[in-house]
Design a protein around this motif. Structure first.
Motif, PDB file in Angstrom:
ATOM      1  N   UNK A  14       0.664  -1.259  -0.064  1.00  0.00           N
ATOM      2  CA  UNK A  14      -0.108   0.020  -0.022  1.00  0.00           C
ATOM      3  C   UNK A  14       0.933   1.313   0.026  1.00  0.00           C
ATOM      4  N   UNK A  15       2.071   1.265   0.482  1.00  0.00           N
ATOM      5  CA  UNK A  15       2.975   2.442   0.504  1.00  0.00           C
ATOM      6  C   UNK A  15       3.588   2.510  -0.699  1.00  0.00           C
ATOM      7  N   UNK A  16       3.510   1.650  -1.508  1.00  0.00           N
ATOM      8  CA  UNK A  16       4.642   1.751  -3.022  1.00  0.00           C
ATOM      9  C   UNK A  16       3.481   2.371  -3.902  1.00  0.00           C
ATOM     10  N   UNK A  17       4.240   2.801  -4.755  1.00  0.00           N
ATOM     11  CA  UNK A  17       3.625   3.344  -6.298  1.00  0.00           C
ATOM     12  C   UNK A  17       2.764   2.432  -6.899  1.00  0.00           C
ATOM     13  N   UNK A  18       1.739   2.702  -7.594  1.00  0.00           N
ATOM     14  CA  UNK A  18       0.771   1.529  -8.168  1.00  0.00           C
ATOM     15  C   UNK A  18       1.447   0.974  -9.192  1.00  0.00           C
ATOM     16  N   UNK A  19       2.077   1.743  -9.902  1.00  0.00           N
ATOM     17  CA  UNK A  19       2.954   1.357 -11.479  1.00  0.00           C
ATOM     18  C   UNK A  19       4.018   0.566 -11.139  1.00  0.00           C
ATOM     19  N   UNK A  20       4.547   0.597  -9.868  1.00  0.00           N
ATOM     20  CA  UNK A  20       5.739  -0.162  -9.479  1.00  0.00           C
ATOM     21  C   UNK A  20       5.022  -1.551  -9.089  1.00  0.00           C
ATOM     22  N   UNK A  21       3.979  -1.680  -8.213  1.00  0.00           N
ATOM     23  CA  UNK A  21       3.357  -2.761  -7.947  1.00  0.00           C
ATOM     24  C   UNK A  21       2.840  -3.648  -9.017  1.00  0.00           C
ATOM     25  N   UNK A  22       2.321  -2.934  -9.936  1.00  0.00           N
ATOM     26  CA  UNK A  22       1.947  -3.754 -10.955  1.00  0.00           C
ATOM     27  C   UNK A  22       2.947  -4.330 -11.848  1.00  0.00           C
ATOM     28  N   UNK A  23       4.001  -3.719 -12.130  1.00  0.00           N
ATOM     29  CA  UNK A  23       5.055  -4.142 -12.429  1.00  0.00           C
ATOM     30  C   UNK A  23       5.840  -5.397 -12.148  1.00  0.00           C
ATOM     31  N   UNK A  24       5.640  -5.335 -10.719  1.00  0.00           N
ATOM     32  CA  UNK A  24       6.137  -6.355 -10.069  1.00  0.00           C
ATOM     33  C   UNK A  24       5.366  -7.864 -10.165  1.00  0.00           C
ATOM     34  N   UNK A  25       3.947  -7.455 -10.171  1.00  0.00           N
ATOM     35  CA  UNK A  25       2.927  -8.402 -10.376  1.00  0.00           C
ATOM     36  C   UNK A  25       3.240  -9.265 -11.554  1.00  0.00           C
ATOM     37  N   UNK A  26       3.330  -8.208 -12.849  1.00  0.00           N
ATOM     38  CA  UNK A  26       3.413  -8.850 -14.044  1.00  0.00           C
ATOM     39  C   UNK A  26       4.677  -9.669 -13.949  1.00  0.00           C
ATOM     40  N   UNK A  27       5.703  -9.155 -13.470  1.00  0.00           N
ATOM     41  CA  UNK A  27       7.067  -9.940 -13.531  1.00  0.00           C
ATOM     42  C   UNK A  27       6.772 -11.403 -12.747  1.00  0.00           C
ATOM     43  N   UNK A  28       6.299 -11.323 -11.674  1.00  0.00           N
ATOM     44  CA  UNK A  28       5.891 -12.562 -10.809  1.00  0.00           C
ATOM     45  C   UNK A  28       5.274 -13.514 -11.511  1.00  0.00           C
ATOM     46  N   UNK A  29       4.040 -13.042 -12.257  1.00  0.00           N
ATOM     47  CA  UNK A  29       3.100 -13.654 -13.025  1.00  0.00           C
ATOM     48  C   UNK A  29       3.858 -14.514 -14.194  1.00  0.00           C
ATOM     49  N   UNK A  30       4.790 -13.750 -14.543  1.00  0.00           N
ATOM     50  CA  UNK A  30       5.646 -14.214 -15.892  1.00  0.00           C
ATOM     51  C   UNK A  30       6.646 -15.275 -15.650  1.00  0.00           C
TER      52      UNK A  30
END
Length: 174
Positions: free
Chosen positions: A64-80
């Motif tokens: 929650x304390x992180x930038x949304x775009x950064x979190x989104x990128x990390x989610x994509x990286x983990x999914x991939x």
């Protein structure tokens, strides 16, 4: 020498029954197949099914304390990362059914590997995101003005007539 039709039919029925058993074993093996991957900080956990589809996602509270775009990128990286492991997981559970080095196994694994998505574009914080310059809030691609007039193009070169014995140098449509 005549072949007994009953024996031929029995052979086909046996092959059909074996194919049905293999099909059911494949379905059972793949139904429960899941690949789980976690981010390096443990705040993102994703689960992927046998087709590479996201079936579960858990996000930690500290995100929650992180930038949304950064979190989104990390989610994509983990999914991939999880999707990249699907082919190996399928190969592991299917080897007893199809044979580890069978043509069917190679086909299935190649198909799974070729279906993996490309890596996401690099995110550049503070520069409008995905490799673009700063954009005003609410701007979209289509908001840009259309390009100016194009420079005139030279006329296309005429090709030398080819000898066509049926129509000369004219087409068949007159």
């Amino acid at each position: 020498m005549m072949t007994d039709p009953e024996r031929i039919l029995s052979g086909y029925e046996g092959k059909l029954a074996e194919a049905q058993r293999k099909s059911e074993a494949i379905r059972e093996a793949l139904t429960g197949l899941r690949v789980t991957e976690r981010s390096s900080d443990g705040q993102i956990t994703v689960t992927i099914n046998d087709a590479g589809n996201l079936v579960d996602l858990h996000l930690g509270n500290s995100l929650q304390r992180k930038d949304g775009a950064t979190v989104g990128q990390e989610v994509l990286r983990v999914v991939q990362a999880a999707q990249s492991r699907v082919a190996a997981a399928v190969q592991e559970v299917m080897a007893p059914v199809l044979g580890g080095d069978s043509e069917a196994m190679h086909f299935m694994v190649d198909k799974l590997r070729s279906a993996q998505p490309p890596p996401p574009p690099a995110y550049v914080p503070g520069h409008g995101g995905w490799g673009t310059g700063p954009q005003p809030l609410g701007a979209i691609e289509d908001d840009a003005p259309p390009p100016g007039p194009r420079a005139p193009q030279p006329p296309p070169r005429r090709r030398a007539p080819q000898d066509d014995e049926d129509f000369g140098d004219r087409g068949f449509l007159r």
